[in-house]
Design a protein around this motif. Sequence first.
Motif, PDB file in Angstrom:
ATOM      1  N   UNK A 194     -85.178  -1.468  49.731  1.00 17.39           N
ATOM      2  CA  UNK A 194     -85.405  -1.553  51.369  1.00 17.39           C
ATOM      3  C   UNK A 194     -84.413  -1.030  52.173  1.00 17.39           C
ATOM      4  N   UNK A 195     -83.175  -0.977  51.548  1.00 14.88           N
ATOM      5  CA  UNK A 195     -82.005  -0.245  52.344  1.00 14.88           C
ATOM      6  C   UNK A 195     -82.146   1.364  51.982  1.00 14.88           C
ATOM      7  N   UNK A 196     -82.423   1.508  51.217  1.00 16.56           N
ATOM      8  CA  UNK A 196     -82.470   3.088  50.941  1.00 16.56           C
ATOM      9  C   UNK A 196     -83.582   3.698  51.438  1.00 16.56           C
ATOM     10  N   UNK A 197     -84.626   2.787  51.693  1.00  9.70           N
ATOM     11  CA  UNK A 197     -86.026   3.416  52.413  1.00  9.70           C
ATOM     12  C   UNK A 197     -85.432   3.574  54.134  1.00  9.70           C
ATOM     13  N   UNK A 198     -85.051   2.600  54.373  1.00  6.26           N
ATOM     14  CA  UNK A 198     -84.622   2.344  55.887  1.00  6.26           C
ATOM     15  C   UNK A 198     -83.705   3.668  56.162  1.00  6.26           C
ATOM     16  N   UNK A 199     -82.603   3.915  55.440  1.00  8.30           N
ATOM     17  CA  UNK A 199     -81.786   4.889  55.568  1.00  8.30           C
ATOM     18  C   UNK A 199     -82.318   6.320  55.459  1.00  8.30           C
ATOM     19  N   UNK A 200     -83.318   6.691  54.598  1.00  2.00           N
ATOM     20  CA  UNK A 200     -83.908   7.829  54.613  1.00  2.00           C
ATOM     21  C   UNK A 200     -84.662   7.834  55.817  1.00  2.00           C
ATOM     22  N   UNK A 201     -85.536   6.851  56.309  1.00  6.13           N
ATOM     23  CA  UNK A 201     -86.418   7.123  57.511  1.00  6.13           C
ATOM     24  C   UNK A 201     -85.469   7.330  58.623  1.00  6.13           C
ATOM     25  N   UNK A 202     -84.647   6.733  58.797  1.00 10.42           N
ATOM     26  CA  UNK A 202     -83.753   6.890  59.885  1.00 10.42           C
ATOM     27  C   UNK A 202     -82.968   8.260  59.906  1.00 10.42           C
ATOM     28  N   UNK A 246     -91.322   5.441  46.074  1.00 14.63           N
ATOM     29  CA  UNK A 246     -92.750   4.903  46.214  1.00 14.63           C
ATOM     30  C   UNK A 246     -92.984   4.627  47.537  1.00 14.63           C
ATOM     31  N   UNK A 247     -92.006   3.634  48.090  1.00 15.13           N
ATOM     32  CA  UNK A 247     -92.307   3.035  49.641  1.00 15.13           C
ATOM     33  C   UNK A 247     -92.306   4.155  50.454  1.00 15.13           C
ATOM     34  N   UNK A 248     -91.419   5.218  50.267  1.00 17.02           N
ATOM     35  CA  UNK A 248     -91.327   6.501  51.291  1.00 17.02           C
ATOM     36  C   UNK A 248     -92.568   7.306  51.226  1.00 17.02           C
ATOM     37  N   UNK A 249     -93.335   7.413  50.235  1.00 15.69           N
ATOM     38  CA  UNK A 249     -94.498   8.024  49.908  1.00 15.69           C
ATOM     39  C   UNK A 249     -95.601   7.487  50.823  1.00 15.69           C
ATOM     40  N   UNK A 250     -95.512   6.161  50.926  1.00 14.43           N
ATOM     41  CA  UNK A 250     -96.572   5.492  52.149  1.00 14.43           C
ATOM     42  C   UNK A 250     -96.299   6.051  53.466  1.00 14.43           C
ATOM     43  N   UNK A 251     -94.902   6.451  53.698  1.00 16.41           N
ATOM     44  CA  UNK A 251     -94.824   7.030  55.126  1.00 16.41           C
ATOM     45  C   UNK A 251     -94.863   8.591  54.904  1.00 16.41           C
ATOM     46  N   UNK A 252     -95.434   8.967  54.072  1.00 19.31           N
ATOM     47  CA  UNK A 252     -95.715  10.735  54.072  1.00 19.31           C
ATOM     48  C   UNK A 252     -94.527  11.544  53.874  1.00 19.31           C
ATOM     49  N   UNK A 253     -93.376  10.620  53.141  1.00 20.64           N
ATOM     50  CA  UNK A 253     -92.271  11.406  52.834  1.00 20.64           C
ATOM     51  C   UNK A 253     -92.081  11.847  51.440  1.00 20.64           C
ATOM     52  N   UNK A 254     -92.035  13.020  51.077  1.00 25.99           N
ATOM     53  CA  UNK A 254     -92.144  13.279  49.700  1.00 25.99           C
ATOM     54  C   UNK A 254     -90.678  13.354  49.233  1.00 25.99           C
ATOM     55  N   UNK A 255     -90.394  12.640  48.054  1.00 22.28           N
ATOM     56  CA  UNK A 255     -89.285  12.230  47.498  1.00 22.28           C
ATOM     57  C   UNK A 255     -89.119  12.865  46.054  1.00 22.28           C
ATOM     58  N   UNK A 256     -88.151  13.304  45.554  1.00 25.16           N
ATOM     59  CA  UNK A 256     -87.601  13.429  44.261  1.00 25.16           C
ATOM     60  C   UNK A 256     -86.305  12.578  44.030  1.00 25.16           C
ATOM     61  N   UNK A 257     -86.666  12.238  42.554  1.00 30.12           N
ATOM     62  CA  UNK A 257     -85.329  11.317  42.163  1.00 30.12           C
ATOM     63  C   UNK A 257     -84.685  11.942  40.897  1.00 30.12           C
ATOM     64  N   UNK A 258     -83.431  12.134  40.961  1.00 27.58           N
ATOM     65  CA  UNK A 258     -82.687  12.303  39.620  1.00 27.58           C
ATOM     66  C   UNK A 258     -81.746  11.708  39.326  1.00 27.58           C
TER      67      UNK A 258
END
Length: 568
Positions: free
Chosen positions: A555-563, A467-479
């Motif tokens: 927060x850590x997962x979000x940061x890792x994906x963005x990086x 959900x947080x990544x969506x605010x950065x326009x990153x489209x994410x699936x979760x399984x």
Amino acid sequence: MLADISSPADVRALSSSELSSLAAEIRSFLISKVHRTGGHLGPNLGAVELTIAVHRVFTSPVDVVLFDTGHQSYVHKMLTGRCAEFDSLRQAGGLSGYPSAAESAHDVIENSHASTALSYADGLAKAFELASAERRVVAIVGDGALTGGMCWEALNNIGGSSRPVVVLLNDNGRSYDPTAGGLAASLLAGSARALFESLGLAYIGEVDGHDVHAVENALWEAKTLGRPVVVHCRTVKGKGYPAAESDEADRMHAVGASGAASSRTWTDAFADEIVAIGSDRPDVVCVTAAMLEPVGLRPFSEAFPSRIFDVGIAEQHAVTSAAGMAMGGLHPVVAIYATFLSRAFDQLLMDVALHRLPVTFVLDRAGVTGADGASHHGMWDASILPVVPGLRLAAPRDPSSLATLLREAVEVSDGPTVVRYPKAALGPDVPAMRHVGHFDVLREVPDAEVLLISVGPLAGPCLAAAEELASHDVRVDVVDPRWIAPLDPHLVKFSGRHRLVLAVEDTTSTGALGARLGQALAGTSTCVATFALPPRFLPHDSRARILRAHGLDSAGITTSVLKRLGVK
């Protein structure tokens, strides 16, 4: 008196008349401090006098004092100058709940896995002999620990030598639960002398383990013999604290910190479901290695008393005995801490898997466990077990999936199954959008470039990160893979539709799901990364803080994906 004790020399300087007052002060201190921080209370209340006696007869650290298991070492810590640190017991950066060489020269082994101290003692005595060192080894061993096979392997060697190892048997008739098996009956019947002397050890006892003068005199006798000797002390777990002495479950073996909320746990959910399964399946039996209460098998034992087997602190025997039950037409469920299954890996591999036997292993305390520290973190099973041919490994994300996966596990008839879950409070159920192959899709958006594979209870942080990544326009699936071994080909295919795949796991990175998925997608345009714990021993702290420190929160997962995507 405790304020004036900074080393064992101060204990030796006390007069005999002062010792009973010291013991009373120690008990008062333990009850106050351990209730405040949480920790092992009952075992230490029962070891007060014998620990005082050890430090009056032997000269630590020149003489080495070992504890089996180390949860009975709090009094030892107090008498070796660590009273002032007890407010930090089992807290981050504070006093360990077990012996710790990093804390004190008086500690040699971090001994929270049982039945090992006698082997350490044998090896140390051999080293001292070859070095011509005038040093003694004293191993304080509970009768519960003697149910483990390593003790007898060690005693076979100790008794066959002339090296002066002193085995102080702290016989309270219990580990967590009453000590199981023929050994307990032999000790209770007064056959200990014949038993130990037949192995070549001298025997002194029985001694009242709460009479410090009697224990001290027995230890002086043992010391002067100059040969392998057992000093047999009878003690009461929880001694001196009525609430502990009257606790039929485990004599207040471990208590939580005062004021800590009592929430429904993963263990509670397993306890309910295994009883329901037992009602439906008369062939299902349960096995515990002296931990009926901690692993949640008490309700099963009450519902089906003839179908529960406590084998003592003997994990290797537990697994191969379960293999025998499976050969006989039963479906055994072996409930065990994740960290302790590593002690029986060979048996799982060669005695269960090689024969493709239907044995289910339920791993409590999987992943980060918190205050018990490095030896108790269940960080290794999900990296090690996937190498076992035919083994299926499940990681439920919520109460509903725990019940479902446990039932799926006991339905397997052609090999071992494993269900792992953490030491934690249960969260709410996390619904799935749809089911593909063996995995659940928890979140799916059009043209997703990132896939988060959430292993077990990390589904919540992964969904929050998405959900947080969506605010950065990153489209994410979760399984949720549900079954993390063997690798689901449907998951491989689904993952290949994404630019970046991040497997988020409460285990070590080596051999984890992400590593195996990366091998399967090698040479494709999909980048696969493992976001897990580092392959090293982690110190004690709360589960939440350890996960956060290693980026395994939203927060850590979000940061890792963005990086990884190069997004700032």
